[in-house]
Design a protein around this motif. Structure first.
Motif, short mmCIF file in Angstrom:
data_model
loop_
_atom_site.label_atom_id
_atom_site.label_comp_id
_atom_site.label_asym_id
_atom_site.label_seq_id
_atom_site.Cartn_x
_atom_site.Cartn_y
_atom_site.Cartn_z
N LEU A 14 0.79 -1.22 0.00
CA LEU A 14 0.00 0.00 0.00
C LEU A 14 0.83 1.28 0.00
N SER B 96 -6.80 -2.77 4.50
CA SER B 96 -6.96 -1.44 3.92
C SER B 96 -8.21 -0.75 4.47
N PHE C 131 -4.83 4.24 -0.19
CA PHE C 131 -5.33 3.20 0.71
C PHE C 131 -6.82 2.97 0.44
#
Length: 301
Positions: free
Chosen positions: A231, A269, A287
Motif C-alpha cells: 500500500l 486497507s 489506501f
C-alpha cells in the motif's frame, strides 16, 4: 530549549490526549536526562511523525539513534519484537527504559530508505529479503498483539459506527470484519511479524545489506505482513498493475498464498483507512482506492 515541529506536537496531542500533553511538558527534561545518562549529544531529529527520533553522538564519536515515545503497551511490544528478532534483518537495541519510553538504537549507515530506490521491482526484492530474514514461527509465550486483536479493533469500529465511517459504508465494514474472522480462523502456522513493514521502515545498513526499523510487533499470517508494503509508494495511475506485480514477486520469493494476500489486503486497507479517519479526520486516497481493488481480486476463504 528544544523546539518541536507544530505538526508533530498536534499529532501527539491528537493521538495521546492528556498523556500526550504531559509528555510534551516533560520533553526537554527527558532530552537532558538522556544526554546525561548515556553521555551523548542529541542532534536535530529526523522528520517526525508519531515519535521523536534523532541521531546522537556518544563521547567516543560513535553515532546512535535515540527514540522517545509515550510509554505504554505499543512501545513495550516494539521493544520486545526487536529483541525477539535478535538482529535478524532488524536494527539492534543498545539500551532501553520501558517506563520512561526511551530507546537507544544502533545507527544504520548510510541509512538510505528503501523508498529512495526508484526501480520498484528492485525495491520489492530487497523487501522480500528483509521479510525472509525477519519472520520466525511464533511461540505461545510472546506477549505482543495478534491479528485477532486487529479483528477486534475493526469490530469495535463497526460497533461505534454502525452506519459506516467517512467513505467506508457499513456493508464494507461488515464484510471486512467477516474477512478478518475467516482469515484468523484459517491460519495454519502463526509467525512473529514486523506489523508495519514498508518502504520507509527499511534502511540500507551498508553495501547490499538492509534492515527494518520501527516494528509494531504482530503475530499472524505471513501474508498479512506484506500488506503495508503493497500500500506504500503507489502511483496515481495504474495502481492495480503495480500491486499485481508486487504480489506476484513476493508470493514467488516467499512462497505465499496470493489469495490470502488479496483477502488480507481488503481487510487491512479498510482498517487502516478507519484508523486514519479516527486519528486525523482524513485518509490516504491510495489506501481507500485499494479497498475496491482487493475486494475485486479476493476469493472466499
Amino acid at each position: 530549549m528544544r523546539q518541536l515541529p507544530n505538526k508533530f506536537v498536534q499529532t501527539i496531542k491528537s493521538v495521546h490526549k492528556e498523556n500526550g500533553e504531559q509528555w510534551l511538558k516533560r520533553f526537554n527534561k527527558l532530552i537532558e536526562e538522556c544526554e546525561e545518562r548515556w553521555d551523548i549529544q542529541i542532534m536535530p531529529p529526523f522528520p517526525l511523525s508519531y515519535n521523536f527520533v534523532a541521531p546522537a553522538v556518544q563521547k567516543d564519536g560513535k553515532e546512535v539513534v535515540v527514540k522517545l515515545v509515550i510509554p505504554g503497551e505499543e512501545f513495550n511490544a516494539e521493544v520486545y519484537t526487536i529483541q525477539q528478532f535478535n538482529g535478524r534483518g532488524m536494527v539492534g537495541i543498545i539500551d532501553v527504559d520501558l517506563k520512561k519510553g526511551i530507546l537507544i538504537l544502533e545507527r544504520l549507515t548510510p541509512g538510505k530508505m528503501l523508498a529512495s530506490i526508484e526501480d520498484d521491482e528492485a525495491a520489492t526484492r530487497i523487501a522480500s529479503r528483509v521479510m525472509k530474514a525477519l519472520w520466525v514461527p511464533a511461540s505461545d509465550t510472546l506477549q505482543i498483539p495478534t491479528s485477532e486483536d486487529r479483528e477486534k479493533a475493526l469490530l469495535n469500529i463497526l460497533i461505534e459506527n454502525p452506519e459506516g465511517i467517512g467513505p467506508i459504508t457499513k456493508e464494507t465494514l461488515q464484510e471486512a470484519a467477516k474477512t478478518f474472522t475467516a482469515l484468523n480462523r484459517s491460519i495454519e502456522k502463526p509467525y512473529l511479524l514486523h506489523g508495519d513493514l514498508h518502504h520507509y521502515n527499511i534502511l540500507n545498513a551498508g553495501s547490499d545489506s538492509w534492515a527494518a526499523i520501527d516494528p509494531k510487533g504482530l503475530i499472524g499470517d505471513r501474508e498479512y505482513d506484506v500488506i503495508q508494503f503493497l500500500l506504500n509508494r503507489l502511483p496515481a495511475e495504474n495502481l492495480s498493475a503495480l500491486i499485481d506485480k508486487r504480489i506476484a514477486l513476493l508470493a514467488e520469493e516467499l512462497d505465499l498464498d496470493t489469495h490470502r494476500i488479496y483477502s488480507w489486503g481488503f481487510a487491512h486497507s479498510v482498517l487502516a483507512t478507519c484508523w486514519s479517519i479516527e486519528d486525523h479526520g482524513n485518509y490516504d486516497e491510495a489506501f481507500f482506492h485499494s479497498i475496491q481493488y482487493f475486494w475485486d481480486h479476493r476469493r472466499p476463504i
